[in-house]
Design a protein around this motif. Structure first.
Motif, PDB file in Angstrom:
ATOM      1  N   GLU A 130       0.835  -1.212   0.000  1.00  0.00           N
ATOM      2  CA  GLU A 130       0.000   0.000   0.000  1.00  0.00           C
ATOM      3  C   GLU A 130       0.860   1.248   0.000  1.00  0.00           C
ATOM      4  OE1 GLU A 130      -3.114   0.224   2.895  1.00  0.00           O
ATOM      5  OE2 GLU A 130      -3.834  -1.794   2.435  1.00  0.00           O
ATOM      6  N   GLU A 131       1.920   1.237   0.788  1.00  0.00           N
ATOM      7  CA  GLU A 131       2.833   2.383   0.838  1.00  0.00           C
ATOM      8  C   GLU A 131       3.537   2.567  -0.499  1.00  0.00           C
ATOM      9  OE1 GLU A 131       5.122   5.620   2.497  1.00  0.00           O
ATOM     10  OE2 GLU A 131       3.117   4.809   2.673  1.00  0.00           O
ATOM     11  N   VAL A 132       3.972   1.477  -1.114  1.00  0.00           N
ATOM     12  CA  VAL A 132       4.621   1.552  -2.423  1.00  0.00           C
ATOM     13  C   VAL A 132       3.653   2.144  -3.444  1.00  0.00           C
ATOM     14  CG1 VAL A 132       5.591   0.195  -4.318  1.00  0.00           C
ATOM     15  CG2 VAL A 132       6.281  -0.283  -1.964  1.00  0.00           C
ATOM     16  N   GLU A 133       2.423   1.694  -3.443  1.00  0.00           N
ATOM     17  CA  GLU A 133       1.431   2.224  -4.384  1.00  0.00           C
ATOM     18  C   GLU A 133       1.186   3.706  -4.142  1.00  0.00           C
ATOM     19  OE1 GLU A 133       0.123   0.932  -7.120  1.00  0.00           O
ATOM     20  OE2 GLU A 133       1.407  -0.780  -6.744  1.00  0.00           O
ATOM     21  N   ARG A 134       1.129   4.114  -2.866  1.00  0.00           N
ATOM     22  CA  ARG A 134       0.944   5.535  -2.541  1.00  0.00           C
ATOM     23  C   ARG A 134       2.112   6.355  -3.083  1.00  0.00           C
ATOM     24  NH1 ARG A 134       2.481   9.436   0.815  1.00  0.00           N
ATOM     25  NH2 ARG A 134       4.030   8.172   1.893  1.00  0.00           N
ATOM     26  N   LEU A 135       3.332   5.857  -2.866  1.00  0.00           N
ATOM     27  CA  LEU A 135       4.520   6.582  -3.322  1.00  0.00           C
ATOM     28  C   LEU A 135       4.580   6.654  -4.841  1.00  0.00           C
ATOM     29  CD1 LEU A 135       7.181   5.179  -0.841  1.00  0.00           C
ATOM     30  CD2 LEU A 135       6.012   7.393  -0.751  1.00  0.00           C
ATOM     31  N   ARG A 136       4.153   5.610  -5.503  1.00  0.00           N
ATOM     32  CA  ARG A 136       4.157   5.615  -6.975  1.00  0.00           C
ATOM     33  C   ARG A 136       3.281   6.722  -7.538  1.00  0.00           C
ATOM     34  NH1 ARG A 136       3.209  -0.752  -8.363  1.00  0.00           N
ATOM     35  NH2 ARG A 136       5.337  -1.455  -7.985  1.00  0.00           N
ATOM     36  N   GLY A 137       2.250   7.099  -6.797  1.00  0.00           N
ATOM     37  CA  GLY A 137       1.327   8.126  -7.272  1.00  0.00           C
ATOM     38  C   GLY A 137       1.791   9.546  -7.022  1.00  0.00           C
ATOM     39  N   LEU A 138       2.895   9.706  -6.330  1.00  0.00           N
ATOM     40  CA  LEU A 138       3.399  11.043  -6.007  1.00  0.00           C
ATOM     41  C   LEU A 138       4.471  11.474  -6.997  1.00  0.00           C
ATOM     42  CD1 LEU A 138       3.802  10.623  -2.137  1.00  0.00           C
ATOM     43  CD2 LEU A 138       1.955  11.798  -3.348  1.00  0.00           C
ATOM     44  N   PRO A 139       4.576  12.791  -7.249  1.00  0.00           N
ATOM     45  CA  PRO A 139       5.691  13.271  -8.078  1.00  0.00           C
ATOM     46  C   PRO A 139       7.018  12.949  -7.389  1.00  0.00           C
ATOM     47  CG  PRO A 139       4.033  14.998  -7.773  1.00  0.00           C
ATOM     48  CD  PRO A 139       3.679  13.878  -6.837  1.00  0.00           C
ATOM     49  N   ALA A 140       8.009  12.539  -8.154  1.00  0.00           N
ATOM     50  CA  ALA A 140       9.302  12.152  -7.580  1.00  0.00           C
ATOM     51  C   ALA A 140       9.912  13.281  -6.761  1.00  0.00           C
ATOM     52  CB  ALA A 140      10.251  11.717  -8.688  1.00  0.00           C
ATOM     53  N   GLY A 141       9.705  14.523  -7.180  1.00  0.00           N
ATOM     54  CA  GLY A 141      10.260  15.662  -6.450  1.00  0.00           C
ATOM     55  C   GLY A 141       9.676  15.833  -5.061  1.00  0.00           C
TER      56      GLY A 141
ATOM     57  N   LEU B 123       9.138  13.235  -3.043  1.00  0.00           N
ATOM     58  CA  LEU B 123       9.562  12.096  -2.239  1.00  0.00           C
ATOM     59  C   LEU B 123      10.855  12.403  -1.492  1.00  0.00           C
ATOM     60  CD1 LEU B 123       8.917   9.205  -4.782  1.00  0.00           C
ATOM     61  CD2 LEU B 123       7.406  10.021  -2.971  1.00  0.00           C
ATOM     62  N   THR B 124      10.969  11.848  -0.304  1.00  0.00           N
ATOM     63  CA  THR B 124      12.203  11.977   0.469  1.00  0.00           C
ATOM     64  C   THR B 124      13.230  10.985  -0.078  1.00  0.00           C
ATOM     65  OG1 THR B 124      11.594  10.258   2.058  1.00  0.00           O
ATOM     66  CG2 THR B 124      10.854  12.524   2.545  1.00  0.00           C
ATOM     67  N   PRO B 125      14.500  11.168   0.255  1.00  0.00           N
ATOM     68  CA  PRO B 125      15.493  10.164  -0.164  1.00  0.00           C
ATOM     69  C   PRO B 125      15.142   8.760   0.329  1.00  0.00           C
ATOM     70  CG  PRO B 125      16.601  12.156   0.547  1.00  0.00           C
ATOM     71  CD  PRO B 125      15.141  12.333   0.877  1.00  0.00           C
ATOM     72  N   GLU B 126      14.584   8.667   1.529  1.00  0.00           N
ATOM     73  CA  GLU B 126      14.200   7.362   2.068  1.00  0.00           C
ATOM     74  C   GLU B 126      13.080   6.737   1.244  1.00  0.00           C
ATOM     75  OE1 GLU B 126      14.411  10.197   3.957  1.00  0.00           O
ATOM     76  OE2 GLU B 126      16.327   9.722   4.915  1.00  0.00           O
TER      77      GLU B 126
END
Length: 100
Positions: free
Chosen positions: A3-14, A16-19
């Motif tokens: 679920e977290e991976v899917e949430r992150l995939r939907g966000l602009p890369a800019g 996202l944190t380095p982690e």
């Protein structure tokens, strides 16, 4: 988790944190994101110009960017930016700079 991976995939890369970027890269290395691909949009050197190696457009900035992009273990492409042609007079021409 997925679920977290899917949430992150939907966000602009800019955003996202380095982690978070590392989490996505880890998942990709495990086969979850086999189609993942990185694209860097240039201006590779540090932001604060110091007139020394590491500034945008220097060999060091290209070497550092290559090491950083390769560290994700994913395929990548680089689209150079306008500041990548400002290499402290290290290169005689823009063509030589881009070839670096």
């Amino acid at each position: 988790d997925l679920e977290e991976v899917e949430r992150l995939r939907g966000l602009p890369a800019g955003d996202l944190t380095p982690e978070e970027l590392e989490l996505l890269a880890d998942v990709a290395r495990q086969g979850e994101l086999l189609d993942a691909y990185l694209v860097s949009l240039g201006d590779l050197g540090r932001k604060d110009i110091r007139h020394e190696p590491g500034d945008a457009g220097t060999s060091k900035s290209f070497e550092d960017a290559r090491a950083f992009l390769r560290s994700f273990g994913l395929a990548y492409d680089l689209i150079t930016g306008n500041h990548d042609l400002e290499g402290l007079d290290e290169f005689a021409t823009d063509e030589a700079n881009l070839a670096a």
